[in-house]
Design a protein around this motif. Structure first.
Motif, PDB file in Angstrom:
ATOM      1  N   ASP A 134      13.761 -23.643  31.218  1.00 26.76           N
ATOM      2  CA  ASP A 134      12.735 -22.612  31.090  1.00 26.76           C
ATOM      3  C   ASP A 134      13.286 -21.203  30.966  1.00 26.76           C
ATOM      4  OD1 ASP A 134      10.998 -24.691  31.329  1.00 26.76           O
ATOM      5  OD2 ASP A 134      10.079 -24.039  33.222  1.00 26.76           O
ATOM      6  N   PHE A 135      14.430 -20.940  31.599  1.00 28.96           N
ATOM      7  CA  PHE A 135      14.893 -19.551  31.672  1.00 28.96           C
ATOM      8  C   PHE A 135      16.369 -19.360  31.359  1.00 28.96           C
ATOM      9  CE2 PHE A 135      11.570 -20.180  34.966  1.00 28.96           C
ATOM     10  CZ  PHE A 135      10.569 -19.401  34.408  1.00 28.96           C
ATOM     11  N   GLY A 136      17.092 -20.437  31.075  1.00 27.52           N
ATOM     12  CA  GLY A 136      18.534 -20.319  30.851  1.00 27.52           C
ATOM     13  C   GLY A 136      18.888 -19.602  29.570  1.00 27.52           C
ATOM     14  N   GLN A 137      20.086 -19.009  29.581  1.00 27.12           N
ATOM     15  CA  GLN A 137      20.580 -18.277  28.412  1.00 27.12           C
ATOM     16  C   GLN A 137      22.035 -18.649  28.163  1.00 27.12           C
ATOM     17  OE1 GLN A 137      19.939 -14.024  29.048  1.00 27.12           O
ATOM     18  NE2 GLN A 137      18.075 -14.433  30.202  1.00 27.12           N
ATOM     19  N   GLY A 138      22.360 -19.027  26.915  1.00 24.22           N
ATOM     20  CA  GLY A 138      23.743 -19.325  26.568  1.00 24.22           C
ATOM     21  C   GLY A 138      24.135 -20.758  26.886  1.00 24.22           C
ATOM     22  N   ASP A 139      25.388 -20.932  27.298  1.00 22.60           N
ATOM     23  CA  ASP A 139      25.962 -22.245  27.590  1.00 22.60           C
ATOM     24  C   ASP A 139      25.747 -22.567  29.066  1.00 22.60           C
ATOM     25  OD1 ASP A 139      27.506 -24.482  28.005  1.00 22.60           O
ATOM     26  OD2 ASP A 139      29.324 -23.673  27.094  1.00 22.60           O
ATOM     27  N   ARG A 140      25.018 -23.636  29.353  1.00 21.26           N
ATOM     28  CA  ARG A 140      24.731 -24.002  30.749  1.00 21.26           C
ATOM     29  C   ARG A 140      26.002 -24.175  31.569  1.00 21.26           C
ATOM     30  NH1 ARG A 140      24.696 -28.831  33.274  1.00 21.26           N
ATOM     31  NH2 ARG A 140      24.816 -30.000  31.306  1.00 21.26           N
ATOM     32  N   LEU A 141      27.035 -24.776  30.979  1.00 22.16           N
ATOM     33  CA  LEU A 141      28.255 -25.060  31.724  1.00 22.16           C
ATOM     34  C   LEU A 141      29.060 -23.808  32.045  1.00 22.16           C
ATOM     35  CD1 LEU A 141      29.518 -28.426  30.209  1.00 22.16           C
ATOM     36  CD2 LEU A 141      28.262 -28.026  32.333  1.00 22.16           C
ATOM     37  N   LYS A 142      28.659 -22.673  31.514  1.00 22.71           N
ATOM     38  CA  LYS A 142      29.296 -21.406  31.895  1.00 22.71           C
ATOM     39  C   LYS A 142      28.581 -20.764  33.079  1.00 22.71           C
ATOM     40  CE  LYS A 142      31.345 -20.373  27.385  1.00 22.71           C
ATOM     41  NZ  LYS A 142      32.707 -20.683  27.872  1.00 22.71           N
ATOM     42  N   THR A 143      27.562 -21.435  33.587  1.00 21.83           N
ATOM     43  CA  THR A 143      26.845 -20.989  34.778  1.00 21.83           C
ATOM     44  C   THR A 143      27.070 -22.007  35.895  1.00 21.83           C
ATOM     45  OG1 THR A 143      24.748 -22.154  34.412  1.00 21.83           O
ATOM     46  CG2 THR A 143      25.088 -20.088  33.202  1.00 21.83           C
ATOM     47  N   SER A 144      26.388 -21.812  37.019  1.00 20.87           N
ATOM     48  CA  SER A 144      26.494 -22.756  38.131  1.00 20.87           C
ATOM     49  C   SER A 144      25.525 -23.925  38.010  1.00 20.87           C
ATOM     50  CB  SER A 144      26.238 -22.032  39.458  1.00 20.87           C
ATOM     51  OG  SER A 144      27.249 -21.075  39.711  1.00 20.87           O
ATOM     52  N   ILE A 145      24.738 -23.972  36.951  1.00 23.47           N
ATOM     53  CA  ILE A 145      23.788 -25.072  36.759  1.00 23.47           C
ATOM     54  C   ILE A 145      24.552 -26.290  36.249  1.00 23.47           C
ATOM     55  CG2 ILE A 145      21.639 -25.806  35.670  1.00 23.47           C
ATOM     56  CD1 ILE A 145      21.316 -23.520  37.637  1.00 23.47           C
ATOM     57  N   ARG A 146      25.149 -27.005  37.192  1.00 26.37           N
ATOM     58  CA  ARG A 146      25.969 -28.178  36.890  1.00 26.37           C
ATOM     59  C   ARG A 146      25.637 -29.273  37.891  1.00 26.37           C
ATOM     60  NH1 ARG A 146      31.388 -24.419  37.102  1.00 26.37           N
ATOM     61  NH2 ARG A 146      31.003 -23.191  35.219  1.00 26.37           N
ATOM     62  N   THR A 147      25.797 -30.506  37.468  1.00 20.07           N
ATOM     63  CA  THR A 147      25.521 -31.636  38.348  1.00 20.07           C
ATOM     64  C   THR A 147      26.616 -32.685  38.200  1.00 20.07           C
ATOM     65  OG1 THR A 147      24.175 -32.729  36.655  1.00 20.07           O
ATOM     66  CG2 THR A 147      23.017 -31.287  38.226  1.00 20.07           C
ATOM     67  N   SER A 148      26.512 -33.737  38.989  1.00 26.24           N
ATOM     68  CA  SER A 148      27.517 -34.800  38.958  1.00 26.24           C
ATOM     69  C   SER A 148      27.614 -35.446  37.588  1.00 26.24           C
ATOM     70  CB  SER A 148      27.188 -35.861  40.013  1.00 26.24           C
ATOM     71  OG  SER A 148      25.879 -36.374  39.812  1.00 26.24           O
ATOM     72  N   GLY A 149      26.523 -35.446  36.827  1.00 29.80           N
ATOM     73  CA  GLY A 149      26.559 -36.034  35.490  1.00 29.80           C
ATOM     74  C   GLY A 149      27.554 -35.343  34.578  1.00 29.80           C
ATOM     75  N   ASP A 150      27.767 -34.053  34.780  1.00 27.89           N
ATOM     76  CA  ASP A 150      28.747 -33.321  33.972  1.00 27.89           C
ATOM     77  C   ASP A 150      30.161 -33.786  34.287  1.00 27.89           C
ATOM     78  OD1 ASP A 150      26.808 -31.604  32.703  1.00 27.89           O
ATOM     79  OD2 ASP A 150      26.652 -30.528  34.601  1.00 27.89           O
ATOM     80  N   VAL A 151      30.414 -34.138  35.541  1.00 25.70           N
ATOM     81  CA  VAL A 151      31.730 -34.652  35.932  1.00 25.70           C
ATOM     82  C   VAL A 151      31.939 -36.040  35.350  1.00 25.70           C
ATOM     83  CG1 VAL A 151      33.213 -35.305  37.869  1.00 25.70           C
ATOM     84  CG2 VAL A 151      31.724 -33.289  38.052  1.00 25.70           C
ATOM     85  N   ARG A 152      30.927 -36.896  35.481  1.00 28.02           N
ATOM     86  CA  ARG A 152      31.055 -38.253  34.942  1.00 28.02           C
ATOM     87  C   ARG A 152      31.249 -38.234  33.425  1.00 28.02           C
ATOM     88  NH1 ARG A 152      26.430 -40.044  35.404  1.00 28.02           N
ATOM     89  NH2 ARG A 152      25.332 -38.890  37.034  1.00 28.02           N
ATOM     90  N   GLN A 153      30.564 -37.336  32.758  1.00 24.38           N
ATOM     91  CA  GLN A 153      30.708 -37.233  31.306  1.00 24.38           C
ATOM     92  C   GLN A 153      32.135 -36.865  30.928  1.00 24.38           C
ATOM     93  OE1 GLN A 153      28.573 -33.984  29.236  1.00 24.38           O
ATOM     94  NE2 GLN A 153      27.898 -35.515  27.757  1.00 24.38           N
TER      95      GLN A 153
END
Length: 289
Positions: free
Chosen positions: A183-202
């Motif tokens: 709803d409110f993010g800007q740019g690359d999500r992974l350059k912010t703190s919006i990260r979860t375990s799925g990003d590690v598994r990927q």
């Protein structure tokens, strides 16, 4: 408008204050939570007899989780060399106090490094490899999560392990992260703190690295978030959205609270919100085949 996912970069003091409120809101004690990590540590002999087990902890905070990890290792090994990488002077001081007062850690040789993960990996040129490298709920705040995972993995000795804990994308808290970003993010999500375990598994899947996972569900008391003017609630809402001063932005605040309200349960007049702690243990060398 506040930038979603930038809490720690906006203000370290605000982040630490909000983290303290987050830790206090768990339905279980922090001691109970940290002890749960003992059973997650690989239950195997990591090195030859007479050799120190070498451990690298990235972003170790006050040392609560590390203590449980170290105690598990000391059940099988007579001594541990533990390198601590933690940027906060306040957290380092608390960890040193814990290590000094807990006599069960007497066989641990501590190597303190007051650095960010980026500073540590950039400045450390030695060839030391570690039998266990861990990062417990810290990869939200590194500059580049993929680079940090790569650097951590490079420092794992053959036959060793890398352990990472993150919020699961399947939890209601993890879904809130992604709701805020959608709803409110800007740019690359992974350059912010919006990260979860799925990003590690990927990342691990992309590298062909073997791993196992486990999950612990813990409810969070978010009642204060719904009390107008509550400073505790404002700080807690900052942390669960990883966004600074959410309460000053009506649109973001209302979206976050609506999601929390719809996905929470009432227990003893408290609003309880689901979190899922996912722990990922990756194996290197023969033990990972």
């Amino acid at each position: 408008m506040a930038q979603v996912g930038t809490l720690v970069k906006h203000s370290l003091s605000r982040y630490l204050a909000s983290f303290r409120e987050f830790a206090a809101a768990f339905e279980v004690s922090r001691e109970h939570y940290s002890l749960s990590y003992e059973e997650k540590v690989p239950d195997s002999v990591l090195c030859d007899a007479g050799t120190d087990v070498r451990v690298l902890g990235i972003g170790s905070g006050t040392g609560d989780m590390d203590r449980s990890i170290l105690k598990k290792l000391l059940q099988r090994h007579t001594s541990v060399y533990n390198r601590v990488v933690e940027p906060s002077e306040e957290m380092i001081a608390k960890y040193k106090t814990l290590a000094r007062e807990d006599k069960s850690l007497g066989a641990v040789k501590f190597d303190w490094r007051q650095q960010t993960a980026e500073e540590y990996f950039l400045q450390t040129k030695e060839d030391t490899k570690f039998h266990l490298v861990h990062a417990v709920h810290v990869l939200y705040n590194v500059d580049d999560i993929h680079a940090t995972l790569r650097n951590m993995w490079d420092q794992v000795a053959d036959g060793g392990f890398m352990m990472v804990a993150m919020e699961s994308e399947k939890s209601e808290l993890g879904k809130l992260y992604h709701k805020m970003w959608d709803d409110f993010g800007q740019g690359d999500r992974l350059k912010t703190s919006i990260r979860t375990s799925g990003d590690v598994r990927q990342w691990l899947d992309g590298k062909g690295i073997s791993y196992v996972t486990s999950e612990d569900e813990i409810n969070l008391d978010v009642t204060e978030c719904f009390k107008e003017g509550s400073k505790t609630g404002e700080l807690l809402l900052d942390f669960v959205t990883y966004t600074p001063f959410v309460s000053d932005v009506p649109e973001i605040r209302s979206t976050a609270l609506e999601h929390i309200r719809c996905k929470s349960s009432m227990v003893d007049n408290k609003i309880m919100f689901q979190t899922i702690d996912e722990i990922i243990v990756a194996f290197k060398g023969d033990q990972g085949k």
